[in-house]
Design an enzyme around this catalytic site. Structure first.
Site, PDB file in Angstrom:
ATOM      1  N   ASP A 163      -2.866  -7.398  -1.225  1.00 14.77           N
ATOM      2  CA  ASP A 163      -2.369  -6.084  -0.869  1.00 14.77           C
ATOM      3  C   ASP A 163      -0.847  -6.186  -0.979  1.00 14.77           C
ATOM      4  O   ASP A 163      -0.301  -7.284  -1.001  1.00 14.77           O
ATOM      5  CB  ASP A 163      -2.813  -5.777   0.565  1.00 14.77           C
ATOM      6  CG  ASP A 163      -2.068  -4.609   1.149  1.00 14.77           C
ATOM      7  OD1 ASP A 163      -2.055  -3.564   0.492  1.00 14.77           O
ATOM      8  OD2 ASP A 163      -1.518  -4.745   2.249  1.00 14.77           O
ATOM      9  N   ASP A 205      -3.423  -6.747   5.016  1.00 12.88           N
ATOM     10  CA  ASP A 205      -3.067  -6.584   6.424  1.00 12.88           C
ATOM     11  C   ASP A 205      -3.357  -5.207   6.972  1.00 12.88           C
ATOM     12  O   ASP A 205      -3.344  -5.012   8.165  1.00 12.88           O
ATOM     13  CB  ASP A 205      -1.580  -6.876   6.617  1.00 12.88           C
ATOM     14  CG  ASP A 205      -0.724  -5.723   6.172  1.00 12.88           C
ATOM     15  OD1 ASP A 205      -1.028  -5.159   5.096  1.00 12.88           O
ATOM     16  OD2 ASP A 205       0.219  -5.365   6.879  1.00 12.88           O
ATOM     17  N   ASP A 221      -7.136  -2.082   3.921  1.00 13.70           N
ATOM     18  CA  ASP A 221      -7.668  -3.318   3.324  1.00 13.70           C
ATOM     19  C   ASP A 221      -8.926  -3.792   4.028  1.00 13.70           C
ATOM     20  O   ASP A 221      -9.603  -4.679   3.539  1.00 13.70           O
ATOM     21  CB  ASP A 221      -6.634  -4.452   3.438  1.00 13.70           C
ATOM     22  CG  ASP A 221      -5.335  -4.091   2.786  1.00 13.70           C
ATOM     23  OD1 ASP A 221      -5.382  -3.547   1.682  1.00 13.70           O
ATOM     24  OD2 ASP A 221      -4.282  -4.337   3.389  1.00 13.70           O
TER      25      ASP A 221
END
Lengths: 725, 52
Positions: A449, A624, A628
């Site tokens: 991410d 995080d 996600d």
């Protein structure tokens, strides 16, 4: 953390021995310990320990500060005016990173008791094993008749109570698995322990030659070591999960008839009014009723651009309020909030992963029945061969059970896992799941991410074509605001202009007067400019055209090294971000990631991970944010930084405690080595069995051979695990 | 052979002493922070009342 600290030892040393006082001391100790507990992941050595303790003690009101270096925790007892925030601030001034933990959630007491119980049984078994082995030396070296009987009786007197006490964990679990009509590893273990001690007792009474007390007790001892190590790594994983749940102490400011009260989030109900200060995180879902501000939604969507919030704006839990105080009417709190609704999706994604069967389980499933069959076959075979000599047949069957007992097998995995997770913990990685290490070793694709994972999620000024004068004015204005962009501007070195009458306009920006002209720093539409999709602040001096200050997210330390290392190993790296294309492309080119996608929705992230899985890849997801979470749960194995939202930390298998990403590549390497060691260990113990079982089957296994085979195989397996670097 | 009647009880007693010491250490929580304790002992600062 000791009984002695709560019990005034000097006052009455004998009191400690009295059980009643002990209970009292325990209660007092608990009360005293319910102070403040901080997680201090960065502590490494004695100097750090001293610094942390002294920094905490330097605060007025702090009574006792004690670091537990093994658990990387600092527990502090203090007067009520000392808050966790002040302690964290004091530690940060010393360069020590700390997070608050909720002491009520750290219910390690029961764990501790179980661990101590196992350790006690281990100690008793070890003591008996040493003594019986010494007594057995006499038998092995050829003691005869009455002497041998004496030593057998002595051994029996030590072994039988020991087995009854130390073998309880195995008997209990074997009984449980038999009741559930399954054959676990503990059934052959219990059978071996009971059968061998029964036949040995019988032989002792009859004055026979062979007694397996030594083998039975050492079997119990080695198996208890395996059990204890296994318990320790499980407990560490469990306490990691607890620690993470405790990491975020959720509180909210409730407005009660105009008065503000800090209450735990659990007491908030729909319809309450909640005040969220600038810099605070939305504790609930709701609707803004008063105030103007900007919201940072990066944790939820990955977009770095702040969003305006005015009365009527809908907010969700997890967003960060940036500039002005907001009053929010709660529409959903706690379990009903959007954060927790994500849990359903996560549960679905996780069910695929729960089907993963660890190496140890796969081996045990085949091994356990074959042990029974082998023992039974040897019993029947010897019955036929000897013409119905039950005593001989039972003797051989007991020897076969002892030799095949999965002693080294039971040590093979726990010893490696303990060594590896200890190594990883020292590098700042918390393993939450028992099989995570094995799954990590299989990874052959990585998805990252962007915001908060590869970057820190805090902006940095991009040097541009602004004039020095403008920059000086902007810096002066920015110092009057706590908005993240302002803080980034104000943090830069350089001259500051003389700006007066600085005032913050929540939700818009900062304004002031400079050389008689009105100056404004803030949102594009506020100063009459057209904003792009980049994160930027605009400055207007008087009636001049507005000047843009661009910001970019700062790379997390170690991110570049990690991506480079992964590429060098030939592992494909993919970047999936919910942010707009511009910043994502910039970051991707900076890190050299060719495969990236911007504007990805949470469900799409999970779909991308699924697609990779369908290609036969085993994906490591590092993320995080809330967006996600589903992808984290869907991936083969997942890592999230400690700064992540709690939902993301719950969904991932491993949590990175520090800011640096570099330990991830270490983790991959250690996981692969650990997997290799586990396989080697299985190979070693199977090789021992291949040699020793035929000896036992033909009836040549003396107690000496049984004891030697068992100890050497267990020792080699453990030493092989400790070789892990 | 008569020595055995003395030596065996003595050896068992000594071993038992070790076992009791182990159980005592366990119950007084001396295995809570092995890493920290190992380093604490090497610290230079004088601590005449070390917190257990």
């Amino acid at each position: 953390m000791s009984t002695a600290e709560a019990t005034p030892l000097s006052a009455c040393p004998a009191c400690v021995a009295l059980p009643a006082t002990e209970a009292l001391a325990e209660a007092r100790r608990r009360a005293a310990e319910a102070g403040i507990v901080l997680s201090v992941p960065g502590l490494g050595d004695a100097q750090d320990m001293t610094r942390a303790e002294e920094a905490a003690r330097a605060l007025p009101g702090v009574g006792r500060a004690r670091v537990n270096l093994t658990q990387k925790r600092l527990s502090v007892t203090a007067t009520p005016e000392v808050t966790a925030e002040r302690l964290i601030g004091a530690l940060a001034a010393q360069g020590i990173e700390a997070h608050e933990l909720d002491p009520a959630l750290l219910t390690s007491t029961e764990n501790e008791l179980r661990g101590r119980d196992l350790l006690m049984r281990l100690g008793v078994a070890g003591f008996s094993m040493m003594n019986i082995m010494l007594l057995s030396v006499a038998v092995w070296s050829g003691a005869e008749a009455a002497t041998r009987d004496l030593f057998h009786w002595l051994s029996a007197m030590i072994a039988l109570p020991t087995l009854a006490f130390a073998g309880q964990p195995f008997f209990a679990s074997a009984y449980a698995s038999l009741k559930a009509r399954r054959l676990g590893m503990d059934v052959p273990i219990s059978l071996a322990l009971i059968l061998s001690s029964a036949i040995s007792l019988f032989e002792t009474i009859k004055g026979g030659e062979h007694a397996y007390f030594d083998a039975a007790v050492s079997l119990c001892f080695f198996l208890l070591i395996g059990r204890y190590l296994d318990f320790r790594s499980r407990a560490a994983a469990r306490s990691a999960a607890e620690e993470l749940a405790a990491l975020e102490v959720p509180r909210a400011i409730r407005l009660e008839d105009g008065a503000e009260r800090l209450v735990p989030i659990a007491e908030i109900a729909a319809g309450d009014l909640v005040l969220v200060r600038p810099g605070g995180r939305m504790p609930v879902d709701g609707e803004v009723t008063a105030g103007q501000s900007e919201l940072d939604r990066s944790l939820l969507t990955g977009e770095t651009l702040p969003v305006r919030a005015v009365a009527g704006t809908l907010v969700s839990a997890g967003e960060v309020n940036l500039t002005g105080p907001l009053t929010v009417r709660v529409t959903a709190a706690g379990r009903d909030s959007s954060l927790h609704r994500m849990a359903d999706l996560v549960a679905v994604a996780e069910s695929t992963r729960n089907r993963y069967m660890s190496l140890a389980d796969r081996v045990a499933r085949r091994y356990s029945p074959s042990v029974h069959i082998l023992a039974l076959a040897s019993f029947i075979g010897w019955m036929i061969h000897s013409g119905g000599d039950v005593r001989l047949a039972v003797n051989v069957a007991a020897a076969v059970l002892i030799i095949t007992c999965p002693c080294a097998l039971a040590l093979a995995v726990p010893s490696v896992v303990t060594a590896a997770s200890g190594k990883l913990f020292r590098k700042g990685l918390l393993i939450k799941d028992g099989t995570a290490l094995e799954r990590l070793a299989e990874v052959d694709a990585i998805v990252f991410d962007k915001t908060g994972t590869l970057t820190l999620g805090t902006p940095d000024l991009v040097p541009g074509a602004q004039r020095a004068g403008d920059l000086a004015v902007a810096r002066a204005l920015a110092s009057g605001s706590s908005h993240p962009l302002s803080r980034a501007l104000a943090a830069g070195d350089g001259p500051r202009a003389e700006v007066t009458e600085i005032a913050e306009r929540p939700g818009y920006g900062v304004e002031g007067r400079f050389q008689g002209q009105a100056v404004r720093l803030g949102r594009a539409d506020w100063v009459g400019a057209v904003g792009g999709e980049e994160t930027s602040a605009w400055l207007q001096v008087g009636n001049e055209p507005p000047v843009e200050f661009r910001f970019a997210d700062r790379l997390r330390p170690g991110a570049a090294e990690l991506v480079a290392a992964l590429k060098a190993e030939g592992i494909p790296v993919k970047l999936l971000s919910g942010d707009s294309a511009g910043p994502v492309a910039r970051l991707a080119s900076e890190l050299g990631i060719a495969d990236w996608k911007a504007g990805v929705l949470p469900a799409e992230k999970a779909a991308e991970v699924e697609a990779l899985r369908a290609e036969g890849r085993r994906v490591l997801m590092v993320g995080d944010g809330l967006n996600d979470t589903v992808a984290l749960a869907a991936a083969h194995v997942s890592i999230s930084p400690a700064s992540a939202l709690d939902a993301a930390r719950v969904a991932s298998d491993i949590v990175l405690l520090g800011r640096d990403l570099a330990p991830i590549s270490d983790a991959l390497r250690i996981a692969r080595v650990a997997r290799r060691r586990i396989k080697q260990n299985f190979g070693l113990s199977l090789a021992y069995n291949a040699v020793a079982v035929p000896v036992a089957l033909v009836g040549l296994a003396t107690p000496l051979i049984a004891a030697v085979a068992m100890s050497t195989s267990s020792l080699t397996v453990t030493l092989n695990a400790l070789r892990l670097r | 052979m008569e020595t055995l009647t003395i030596l065996i009880p003595v050896s068992l007693f000594l071993g038992g002493l070790g076992l009791v010491a182990f159980i005592w250490a366990l119950r007084t929580r001396q295995y809570e922070d092995p890493e920290g304790d190992a380093r604490r002992i090497l610290r230079k600062d004088w601590d005449d009342k070390p917190a257990p």
